[in-house]
Write a protein that holds these residues in place. Structure first.
Motif, PDB file in Angstrom:
ATOM      1  N   MET A  89      33.543 -76.531   2.370  1.00  0.00           N
ATOM      2  CA  MET A  89      33.728 -75.646   3.518  1.00  0.00           C
ATOM      3  C   MET A  89      35.172 -75.720   4.013  1.00  0.00           C
ATOM      4  SD  MET A  89      30.093 -76.564   5.287  1.00  0.00           S
ATOM      5  CE  MET A  89      29.820 -75.398   6.574  1.00  0.00           C
ATOM      6  N   ALA A  90      35.736 -76.916   3.971  1.00  0.00           N
ATOM      7  CA  ALA A  90      37.125 -77.090   4.409  1.00  0.00           C
ATOM      8  C   ALA A  90      38.069 -76.260   3.527  1.00  0.00           C
ATOM      9  CB  ALA A  90      37.520 -78.562   4.376  1.00  0.00           C
ATOM     10  N   ILE A  91      37.752 -76.178   2.222  1.00  0.00           N
ATOM     11  CA  ILE A  91      38.588 -75.361   1.329  1.00  0.00           C
ATOM     12  C   ILE A  91      38.607 -73.922   1.840  1.00  0.00           C
ATOM     13  CG2 ILE A  91      38.737 -74.365  -1.002  1.00  0.00           C
ATOM     14  CD1 ILE A  91      37.602 -76.970  -2.097  1.00  0.00           C
ATOM     15  N   GLY A  92      37.423 -73.424   2.196  1.00  0.00           N
ATOM     16  CA  GLY A  92      37.329 -72.051   2.690  1.00  0.00           C
ATOM     17  C   GLY A  92      38.098 -71.844   3.988  1.00  0.00           C
ATOM     18  N   ILE A  93      37.936 -72.789   4.896  1.00  0.00           N
ATOM     19  CA  ILE A  93      38.583 -72.662   6.216  1.00  0.00           C
ATOM     20  C   ILE A  93      40.107 -72.721   6.058  1.00  0.00           C
ATOM     21  CG2 ILE A  93      38.866 -73.791   8.458  1.00  0.00           C
ATOM     22  CD1 ILE A  93      35.891 -74.722   8.119  1.00  0.00           C
ATOM     23  N   LEU A  94      40.549 -73.677   5.220  1.00  0.00           N
ATOM     24  CA  LEU A  94      41.980 -73.812   4.968  1.00  0.00           C
ATOM     25  C   LEU A  94      42.519 -72.543   4.314  1.00  0.00           C
ATOM     26  CD1 LEU A  94      44.148 -75.964   5.227  1.00  0.00           C
ATOM     27  CD2 LEU A  94      43.608 -76.720   2.916  1.00  0.00           C
ATOM     28  N   GLY A  95      41.761 -72.039   3.331  1.00  0.00           N
ATOM     29  CA  GLY A  95      42.208 -70.861   2.574  1.00  0.00           C
ATOM     30  C   GLY A  95      42.437 -69.663   3.477  1.00  0.00           C
ATOM     31  N   ILE A  96      41.444 -69.353   4.310  1.00  0.00           N
ATOM     32  CA  ILE A  96      41.575 -68.136   5.125  1.00  0.00           C
ATOM     33  C   ILE A  96      42.629 -68.331   6.205  1.00  0.00           C
ATOM     34  CG2 ILE A  96      39.677 -68.698   6.701  1.00  0.00           C
ATOM     35  CD1 ILE A  96      38.993 -65.709   6.736  1.00  0.00           C
ATOM     36  N   ASN A  97      42.748 -69.556   6.721  1.00  0.00           N
ATOM     37  CA  ASN A  97      43.728 -69.779   7.784  1.00  0.00           C
ATOM     38  C   ASN A  97      45.155 -69.806   7.276  1.00  0.00           C
ATOM     39  OD1 ASN A  97      42.234 -69.870  10.188  1.00  0.00           O
ATOM     40  ND2 ASN A  97      41.444 -71.874   9.638  1.00  0.00           N
ATOM     41  N   ALA A  98      45.343 -70.363   6.087  1.00  0.00           N
ATOM     42  CA  ALA A  98      46.711 -70.537   5.609  1.00  0.00           C
ATOM     43  C   ALA A  98      47.199 -69.340   4.807  1.00  0.00           C
ATOM     44  CB  ALA A  98      46.818 -71.807   4.764  1.00  0.00           C
ATOM     45  N   PHE A  99      46.303 -68.657   4.113  1.00  0.00           N
ATOM     46  CA  PHE A  99      46.780 -67.678   3.130  1.00  0.00           C
ATOM     47  C   PHE A  99      46.291 -66.251   3.340  1.00  0.00           C
ATOM     48  CE2 PHE A  99      46.083 -71.746   0.750  1.00  0.00           C
ATOM     49  CZ  PHE A  99      47.416 -72.139   0.774  1.00  0.00           C
ATOM     50  N   GLN A 100      45.627 -65.990   4.468  1.00  0.00           N
ATOM     51  CA  GLN A 100      45.135 -64.624   4.655  1.00  0.00           C
ATOM     52  C   GLN A 100      46.291 -63.622   4.654  1.00  0.00           C
ATOM     53  OE1 GLN A 100      43.640 -63.269   8.602  1.00  0.00           O
ATOM     54  NE2 GLN A 100      41.772 -62.740   7.497  1.00  0.00           N
ATOM     55  N   ILE A 101      46.135 -62.534   3.902  1.00  0.00           N
ATOM     56  CA  ILE A 101      47.133 -61.460   3.964  1.00  0.00           C
ATOM     57  C   ILE A 101      46.418 -60.161   4.296  1.00  0.00           C
ATOM     58  CG2 ILE A 101      48.965 -62.397   2.509  1.00  0.00           C
ATOM     59  CD1 ILE A 101      47.700 -60.975   0.147  1.00  0.00           C
ATOM     60  N   GLN A 102      47.154 -59.234   4.890  1.00  0.00           N
ATOM     61  CA  GLN A 102      46.524 -57.973   5.275  1.00  0.00           C
ATOM     62  C   GLN A 102      47.524 -56.844   5.212  1.00  0.00           C
ATOM     63  OE1 GLN A 102      46.239 -57.604   9.654  1.00  0.00           O
ATOM     64  NE2 GLN A 102      46.261 -59.829   9.649  1.00  0.00           N
ATOM     65  N   THR A 103      46.977 -55.663   5.051  1.00  0.00           N
ATOM     66  CA  THR A 103      47.818 -54.475   5.113  1.00  0.00           C
ATOM     67  C   THR A 103      46.947 -53.315   5.581  1.00  0.00           C
ATOM     68  OG1 THR A 103      49.386 -53.080   3.936  1.00  0.00           O
ATOM     69  CG2 THR A 103      47.432 -53.709   2.731  1.00  0.00           C
ATOM     70  N   GLN A 104      47.569 -52.206   5.868  1.00  0.00           N
ATOM     71  CA  GLN A 104      46.790 -51.046   6.277  1.00  0.00           C
ATOM     72  C   GLN A 104      47.532 -49.796   5.861  1.00  0.00           C
ATOM     73  OE1 GLN A 104      46.942 -52.747   9.959  1.00  0.00           O
ATOM     74  NE2 GLN A 104      48.743 -51.674  10.697  1.00  0.00           N
ATOM     75  N   GLY A 105      46.813 -48.715   5.755  1.00  0.00           N
ATOM     76  CA  GLY A 105      47.482 -47.474   5.385  1.00  0.00           C
ATOM     77  C   GLY A 105      46.524 -46.305   5.418  1.00  0.00           C
ATOM     78  N   THR A 106      47.101 -45.122   5.578  1.00  0.00           N
ATOM     79  CA  THR A 106      46.294 -43.907   5.532  1.00  0.00           C
ATOM     80  C   THR A 106      46.452 -43.300   4.155  1.00  0.00           C
ATOM     81  OG1 THR A 106      46.640 -43.586   7.865  1.00  0.00           O
ATOM     82  CG2 THR A 106      45.911 -41.677   6.623  1.00  0.00           C
ATOM     83  N   LEU A 107      45.334 -43.059   3.486  1.00  0.00           N
ATOM     84  CA  LEU A 107      45.371 -42.595   2.111  1.00  0.00           C
ATOM     85  C   LEU A 107      44.786 -41.199   2.004  1.00  0.00           C
ATOM     86  CD1 LEU A 107      44.011 -45.749   0.257  1.00  0.00           C
ATOM     87  CD2 LEU A 107      46.383 -45.106   0.641  1.00  0.00           C
ATOM     88  N   ALA A 108      45.434 -40.356   1.194  1.00  0.00           N
ATOM     89  CA  ALA A 108      44.801 -39.106   0.802  1.00  0.00           C
ATOM     90  C   ALA A 108      43.875 -39.440  -0.362  1.00  0.00           C
ATOM     91  CB  ALA A 108      45.856 -38.099   0.376  1.00  0.00           C
ATOM     92  N   LEU A 109      42.942 -38.543  -0.672  1.00  0.00           N
ATOM     93  CA  LEU A 109      42.027 -38.795  -1.782  1.00  0.00           C
ATOM     94  C   LEU A 109      42.803 -39.142  -3.049  1.00  0.00           C
ATOM     95  CD1 LEU A 109      39.182 -36.118  -1.545  1.00  0.00           C
ATOM     96  CD2 LEU A 109      39.005 -38.593  -1.269  1.00  0.00           C
ATOM     97  N   ASN A 110      42.252 -40.108  -3.812  1.00  0.00           N
ATOM     98  CA  ASN A 110      42.837 -40.545  -5.078  1.00  0.00           C
ATOM     99  C   ASN A 110      44.167 -41.281  -4.954  1.00  0.00           C
ATOM    100  OD1 ASN A 110      40.715 -39.584  -6.689  1.00  0.00           O
ATOM    101  ND2 ASN A 110      41.555 -37.504  -6.493  1.00  0.00           N
ATOM    102  N   ASN A 111      44.537 -41.614  -3.711  1.00  0.00           N
ATOM    103  CA  ASN A 111      45.736 -42.418  -3.546  1.00  0.00           C
ATOM    104  C   ASN A 111      45.362 -43.889  -3.423  1.00  0.00           C
ATOM    105  OD1 ASN A 111      47.096 -40.070  -3.613  1.00  0.00           O
ATOM    106  ND2 ASN A 111      48.311 -40.480  -1.762  1.00  0.00           N
ATOM    107  N   SER A 112      46.353 -44.754  -3.649  1.00  0.00           N
ATOM    108  CA  SER A 112      46.067 -46.182  -3.715  1.00  0.00           C
ATOM    109  C   SER A 112      46.870 -46.969  -2.703  1.00  0.00           C
ATOM    110  CB  SER A 112      46.391 -46.722  -5.108  1.00  0.00           C
ATOM    111  OG  SER A 112      45.549 -46.135  -6.044  1.00  0.00           O
TER     112      SER A 112
END
Lengths: 689, 159
Positions: A529-552
């Motif tokens: 469980m500690a591996i999971g907690i450490l992983g999400i706390n230390a290495f979480q990355i995120q991004t966001q964007g508006t996509l038209a159909l078939n865009n990535s």
């Protein structure tokens, strides 16, 4: 009519509970077993009574009796029947009935045990459990009545009341209910409160025995031995309640995390901390006759925190001190907590001299000293949590300015303590009772310590340069290696002694000392469980964007492609907007599809944003549909998280379950066990043929 | 001698915990205030870590999904529970705050997904800083719809 019956039964149950308390005290004082027996029977009557009242409430819930205000608040016509049943604990009034119902069930179970030589405890166990039940029933009777109805007065006003507020008033029937908060219509939220409550309620049993031991003066470790399994079960349910709550937050709240140090979460964590400390320190009392006073303090604290936790989790407190006393039952709770706490402490002081340790602790590195250190660390985490919760009130009193502390406070203050706890988990199993030295521990530790270092160095070159994460990984590796090494050492020794193969020896090891090896399995699960907690706390990355159909959109090793979006109405009348996204790895290989969606609940006029998740052992891809353009249906906004290693948290929690089952598994009757082992020895020659 | 070791150990742990609490409290303290209190602070509040609470004014909610920028106004609600109770409970207080044009208001900006609970007359608690432009930049946004939890009397349109 049904509402009156339900309320009437609750009132009767409340009186029966009070009678049980009175009769138990009177019977014990006058030494009349018949009166104690009467108290016991009254106690046994509670569960059937509350079940009947609960049955009535459930009937009202599933048959849309919206004139009952509780039913109006938590259900609506659209909700499926199973949700209407679980709405029982979806609101405050119902959940107080639920609490009493569980409490009476557990109290009945414990009164039904064979008392024999522990009979002197019985009256006081009845007093504590019946009093606790009476408290919760009293809240239902006087403050939070789930059977109260809406009445229309002659003046056209709608009021909530159990009985007609005026002779001319008539019962008012709303056509539909408010509906359960959509956030709570999730499998995790359906079983999370019962789990938490089961944990809370089962901690009352060891507390009841502790109080019985204090009053009767039978302060040896008998009360601990009787309640050992109750404590483990309480701990199991509480732990599961916490994990399920986290999972629910992760799946439903849509912010990519699972724990936010909200006061409500902390309220559930605090009894877990004292309970965990208690679980460890009772072993020292059993083995060495030490820490008797301390164990009493721990169980008294746990009980108070359980009641406090029920209060916090039930009164809808948000992360705001301003919302603390929002419920009318707040002051009553504090009076009850204060009363039980002060009474318990007074009893403890009275028996203090009887609870002196039988020996003294000598060596700082002995197992008992390390257990004590473990306890102090758990208590320190508790103090930090408590400080965080009450600091706003303290600052308000002393400076007139409310100052709150957020998640960074808890993260920062508790992280070093959790690290120290992990280190202890690594070395404590290697220590011996009475006396250990750096030398004796070092001789068995160095191989694991070195191997863990090698693993950490490898991680440095292949995975991360984050120092805090590396320290964490080192400790995790150390504990895992030490624990596995312990298994190996014991299995090897056993297989040499008994000529079994190592696998059989390992299996039999669990049978020999379930508590120890179950405990080690729990340690392993904690590290996963500690591996999971450490992983999400230390290495979480995120991004966001508006996509038209078939865009990535690309994040880390993943890229998602927006395929389509559709809107439909689900069976329960929820309006679903569901996007389809394809997931590719960074080389463009197709990995699968995700369906992030937004559910709109018309009855509650509320949206729910449900992520699409792609779990792997390495990470969890977590995609949220944030928004979309209804007109053109070709633009949609997504938020993506990659949560490394987080799934180890859930895997660890499953292994944790196995560990507790091993530790709590009932021991076979000693006579039966030896007869069986004789029989097995007799069979062996034929099996070898 | 034996006892001494344990006492020293205990004192060391205590000192460490006190240090952790004090330093972490200092590092992450947030001043909790109502919007009136914030306005009263004026310029001196700019840049401090703050936590403010208010009632969401539904008409002002604007969301740009391209940039995930959310803006809305919150109206002042009293911070004291006794005051809230005296005025008829949280739901009534939130409603009164939103319909009263003379209440002090502040604009909030937040970047991220639009929270599901963000709607008119919801109670909002924001953590963040007040900018020099007078806009409150929230890092964290908590919402609660009191009607879902309080004993709101049902509409009288029902049967």
């Amino acid at each position: 009519m049904l509402a009156e019956i339900g309320y009437g039964i609750i009132v009767v149950a409340f009186i029966v509970a009070l009678y049980s308390v009175g009769a138990a005290i009177y019977g014990e004082r006058t030494k009349s077993p018949a009166v104690v027996e009467s108290a016991r029977r009254a106690m046994l009557l509670l569960w059937p009574l509350i079940s009947l009242a609960a049955g009535t409430l459930i009937y009202l819930l599933i048959t849309n009796h919206f004139e009952v205000s509780f039913v109006y608040e938590v259900t609506s016509r659209e909700m499926p029947t199973y949700l209407k049943i679980t709405a029982w604990w979806g609101g405050q009034a119902g959940s107080l009935v639920f609490w009493s119902w569980l409490m009476s069930a557990f109290a009945s179970l414990v009164t039904l045990r064979k008392w024999e030589r522990d009979r002197e405890f019985l009256p006081w166990v009845i007093v504590v459990t019946a009093l606790t039940t009476a408290f919760f029933l009293g809240l239902v009777v006087f403050y939070e009545n789930p059977f109260a109805r809406y009445w229309q007065t002659a003046g056209g006003q709608i009021v909530t009341s159990m009985f007609a507020p005026a002779a001319t008033a008539t019962v008012y029937f709303p056509s539909d209910g408010n509906g359960l908060n959509p956030l709570l219509r999730h499998p995790g939220m359906i079983i999370h409160p019962p789990m938490l409550y089961l944990g809370f309620v089962s901690f009352v049993i060891p507390y009841a025995f502790a109080i019985a031991a204090l009053i009767t003066g039978r302060t040896d470790d008998r009360w601990i031995r009787i309640t050992r399994r109750w404590t483990l079960i309480a701990w199991l349910f509480l732990s599961f309640g916490l994990v399920l709550g986290s999972r629910w937050a992760y799946d439903v709240l849509g912010w990519g995390g699972f724990w936010g140090w909200d006061p409500v979460e902390i309220a559930a964590l605090m009894p877990w901390l004292t309970g965990t400390a208690f679980l460890h320190s009772v072993m020292i009392q059993e083995k060495r006759g030490l820490l008797k006073q301390w164990n009493m303090i721990l169980i008294i604290l746990t009980y108070s925190l359980v009641i406090f936790g029920t209060f916090l989790t039930r009164t809808g407190v948000l992360s705001s001190v301003h919302a603390f006393a929002q419920s009318s039952i707040g002051p009553v709770f504090f009076v009850f907590i204060g009363f039980t706490f002060i009474t318990s402490i007074a009893l403890l002081i009275y028996r203090w001299p009887d609870l002196r340790g039988e020996t003294e602790m000598k060596s700082l590195l002995s197992r008992e000293a390390l257990f004590l250190l473990n306890n102090l660390l758990f208590m320190s985490v508790l103090v930090i949590c408590f400080w965080g919760v009450v600091f706003p009130i303290i600052s308000q009193i002393f400076t007139g300015q409310t100052v709150t502390v957020g998640p960074p406070f808890y993260d920062r203050a508790t992280a070093p303590l959790f690290a120290a706890l992990m280190f202890l988990m690594g070395i404590a199993p290697l220590s011996t009772w009475k006396r250990s030295t750096v030398g004796t521990i070092g001789r068995v530790l160095w191989k694991s310590a070195l191997a863990a270092l090698v693993i950490t160095v490898i991680l440095f070159f292949t995975y991360t340069h984050n120092i805090i994460a590396l320290v964490g990984f080192y400790l995790i590796a150390l504990v895992l290696l030490v624990t596995l090494y312990e298994f190996w050492r014991a299995a090897w020794a056993r297989s040499k002694a008994t000529k079994e193969n190592v696998v059989a020896a390992l299996w039999n090891l669990f049978g020999r000392d379930r508590r120890r090896y179950g405990g080690y399995v729990i340690h392993i699960s904690m590290m996963l469980m500690a591996i999971g907690i450490l992983g999400i706390n230390a290495f979480q990355i995120q991004t966001q964007g508006t996509l038209a159909l078939n865009n990535s959109l690309t994040l880390g090793n993943y890229s998602i492609k927006y395929e389509s979006i559709a809107q439909f109405t689900a069976a329960d009348n929820r309006q679903v907007t569901r996007a389809v996204v394809n997931v590719y790895d960074k080389n463009g290989n197709y990995l699968g599809q995700l369906y992030p969606r937004i559910d709109y609940y018309p009855d509650a006029q509320q949206n729910m944003t449900i992520p699409g998740e792609r779990p792997t052992l390495q990470d969890d891809l977590y995609v949220l549909l944030v928004d979309w353009q209804p007109a053109s249906a070709n633009g949609a906004t997504f938020k993506i998280f990659v949560n490394p290693l987080v799934n180890w948290l859930w895997i660890g929690s499953l292994i944790f379950f196995v560990g507790i089952i091993i530790a709590a598994w009932p021991d076979r009757d000693p006579e039966y066990a030896s007869a069986r082992s004789r029989a097995r020895h007799a069979e062996q020659p034929s099996a070898a043929d | 001698m034996g006892r001494m070791k344990f006492i020293i150990g205990g004192v060391l742990i205590l000192a460490a915990v006190v240090y952790l609490i004090v330093s972490s409290t200092q590092a992450s303290a947030e001043y909790f205030m109502t919007i009136d209190e914030l306005k009263a602070q004026g310029q001196s509040a700019i840049g401090k870590s703050l936590r403010i609470s208010g009632a969401v004014v539904g008409d002002t909610i604007q969301y740009d999904p391209q940039t995930l920028t959310l803006t809305f106004d919150v109206a002042d609600v009293p911070g004291d529970n006794n005051v809230i109770d005296a005025q008829g409970g949280l739901a009534a207080v939130l409603h009164a705050a939103v319909i009263d044009p003379n209440r002090s208001r502040i604009e909030i900006t937040y970047t991220g997904p639009k929270p599901d609970l963000l709607k008119n007359e919801a109670q909002a608690i924001m953590t963040g800083q007040l900018g020099a432009d007078g806009v409150f930049h929230a890092d964290e946004l908590l919402l609660k719809c009191p009607t879902k939890y309080q004993n709101a009397v049902p509409n009288q349109t029902g049967g």
